[in-house]
Design a protein around this motif. Structure first.
Motif, PDB file in Angstrom:
ATOM      1  N   THR A  27      -0.562  -1.143   2.140  1.00 46.32           N
ATOM      2  CA  THR A  27      -0.111  -1.929   0.988  1.00 46.32           C
ATOM      3  C   THR A  27       0.003  -3.411   1.330  1.00 46.32           C
ATOM      4  O   THR A  27      -0.428  -4.270   0.554  1.00 46.32           O
ATOM      5  CB  THR A  27       1.252  -1.400   0.486  1.00 46.32           C
ATOM      6  N   TRP A  28       0.576  -3.709   2.513  1.00 47.18           N
ATOM      7  CA  TRP A  28       0.735  -5.113   2.892  1.00 47.18           C
ATOM      8  C   TRP A  28      -0.614  -5.796   3.068  1.00 47.18           C
ATOM      9  O   TRP A  28      -0.756  -6.996   2.783  1.00 47.18           O
ATOM     10  CB  TRP A  28       1.571  -5.252   4.167  1.00 47.18           C
ATOM     11  N   LYS A  78      -1.926  -6.683  -0.445  1.00 45.17           N
ATOM     12  CA  LYS A  78      -1.177  -7.837  -0.968  1.00 45.17           C
ATOM     13  C   LYS A  78      -1.645  -9.132  -0.306  1.00 45.17           C
ATOM     14  O   LYS A  78      -1.826 -10.161  -0.968  1.00 45.17           O
ATOM     15  CB  LYS A  78       0.319  -7.640  -0.726  1.00 45.17           C
ATOM     16  N   THR A 118       5.794 -13.153  -1.719  1.00 47.85           N
ATOM     17  CA  THR A 118       5.033 -11.919  -1.951  1.00 47.85           C
ATOM     18  C   THR A 118       5.727 -10.717  -1.340  1.00 47.85           C
ATOM     19  O   THR A 118       5.845  -9.657  -1.977  1.00 47.85           O
ATOM     20  CB  THR A 118       3.612 -12.048  -1.356  1.00 47.85           C
ATOM     21  N   PHE A 119       6.217 -10.879  -0.123  1.00 43.40           N
ATOM     22  CA  PHE A 119       6.757  -9.741   0.610  1.00 43.40           C
ATOM     23  C   PHE A 119       8.284  -9.619   0.509  1.00 43.40           C
ATOM     24  O   PHE A 119       8.855  -8.652   1.006  1.00 43.40           O
ATOM     25  CB  PHE A 119       6.336  -9.827   2.075  1.00 43.40           C
TER      26      PHE A 119
END
Length: 420
Positions: A306-307, A310, A405-406
């Motif tokens: 997922t990271w 992104k 974002t994270f």
């Protein structure tokens, strides 16, 4: 179609015309009725939400023409000029304050830069550094609410404008503070001067003189978030308010200035809406050919964590912002990337702010950065000569985008707090 679009951009055709022309070629080749083109071209302009755009632009133009920008600069100058690189810090913090007034990075770059860049050069700052500070810090103008760009994102992605405004507060302040730290660090290294420490009386006097201008963005956001008025209604009232305080309180706006503000608003609105119209046709072709779905399926099918996905989305947006204007990028990437972000479990409003921040950095990067072009013109320096001074600001800005974002709580904390 995409090949023709890129070719037309390389040949120097404006983005709006390039998007419209390339989409029209596809429609003619596919023998699609031209009635559809005219209908699609005009349909999105018939939107009550978009009516807020000319009012926000008009409000900003009135406050620039009336010299209210100078009053806000005086407040900030009295507050932060004693820091290392005092005038550079004033430029950054003023851009943060002007964001709540103009809602436009271009307006901020022009109004703040025209006052501070000549003064910075006179005090010994290099022309390239003066331009770099002004160009980079002005991007917070579309991140800190109110923002006409946020309204476009909310309309395209079917999001709440009030929630977008709330979500942009912390990201805009974070990016502004990060640029302030960069400015102080570079100023210490290069030995740029501090200004004399202001007295409390001086700060109080400057604040009182700018009180009605400082009050506007606060009231505007409260009215929208509390549901007292829609963004369009609030923007209309704000434009009238700006006119009234400029004419009757500050007595700094004559009829020539008012006419220039109206003409500027008409021009700015026309530019935005022309891009909206042609982008709509371009987006229609992409959606009808299932391009967003194909890209989404292929990207999610790569098996990346997922990271990793992104990170890929952010990197693509950062690169796209360097080569094309912000509004066309929104029309192209929102249909493509929003489904992917939702699949990854990201809040729609959160991703909207991340997309805005990532694309906003393109406003001060060569070769087509709008705020960079304005700042270089004001500083009388070549665009290529500013690259070295711009690099720290772009690097820190990109790091802030990744942080947002994270760490979604930085974006969604205020909206969640208000919504209970």
């Amino acid at each position: 179609m995409i090949g023709i679009f890129v070719l037309l951009l390389i040949l120097g055709m404006p983005v709006a015309f390039a998007m419209g022309a390339s989409a029209l070629v596809y429609i003619l080749v596919e023998d699609i009725t031209l009635e559809l083109v005219s209908q699609r071209f005009l349909s999105n302009t018939q939107s009550f939400a978009f009516l807020a755009v000319p009012f926000f632009i008009l409000m900003g133009n009135i406050m620039v023409e009336s010299g209210i920008a100078q009053r806000m600069i005086n407040v900030v100058h009295a507050a932060v000029r004693q820091l290392p690189g005092g005038l550079g810090c004033v430029s950054v913090v003023t851009s943060m304050g002007m964001a709540g007034v103009s809602g436009s990075s271009v307006a901020d770059a022009s109004s703040v830069g025209s006052v501070l860049i000549p003064e910075m050069k006179r005090k010994g700052y290099s022309a390239s550094f003066s331009a770099a500070i002004n160009a980079s810090s002005s991007v917070v103008g579309i991140i800190i609410p109110p923002s006409s760009t946020m309204i476009i994102i909310a309309w395209l992605a079917n999001l709440s404008v009030a929630e977008m405004f709330l979500a942009g507060i912390i990201p805009g302040i974070l990016i502004g503070v990060a640029y302030l730290v960069v400015t102080i660090t570079i100023s210490i290294k290069r030995g740029y001067p501090r200004e004399e420490r202001p007295t409390l009386r001086e700060f109080a006097t400057a604040t009182v003189k700018a009180f009605w201008a400082l009050l506007l963005p606060i009231v505007l956001i409260i009215v929208i978030v509390a549901g007292i008025a829609t963004p369009t209604e609030a923007a209309a009232v704000a434009a009238v308010y700006a006119f009234l305080i400029s004419v009757f309180v500050y007595r700094s706006l004559d009829w020539r200035g008012a006419l220039r503000a109206v003409k500027g608003a008409a021009y700015g609105t026309t530019v935005v809406m022309l891009i909206v119209c042609t982008s709509t046709i371009f987006s229609y072709v992409l959606i009808s050919e299932r391009v967003p779905q194909l890209i989404s399926d292929n990207l999610l099918g790569l098996g990346l964590p997922t990271w990793g996905i992104k990170l890929a989305l952010v990197l693509i947006l950062l690169c796209a912002g360097m080569v094309m204007d912000l509004v066309p990028n929104l029309f192209i990437f929102i249909p493509i990337f929003f489904p992917i972000a939702l699949e990854l479990g990201m809040e729609p409003t959160h991703f909207g702010i991340v997309m805005l921040c990532a694309l906003a950095l393109g406003l001060f990067t060569p070769p087509i950065g709008t705020t960079l072009f304005i700042s270089c013109h004001l500083a009388k320096v070549k665009m290529e000569d500013t690259v070295k001074d711009l690099l720290p600001y772009f690097t820190v800005g990109a790091a802030m985008v990744l942080l947002l974002t994270f760490v979604p709580a930085l974006t969604m904390w205020i909206p969640n707090l208000v919504n209970g």
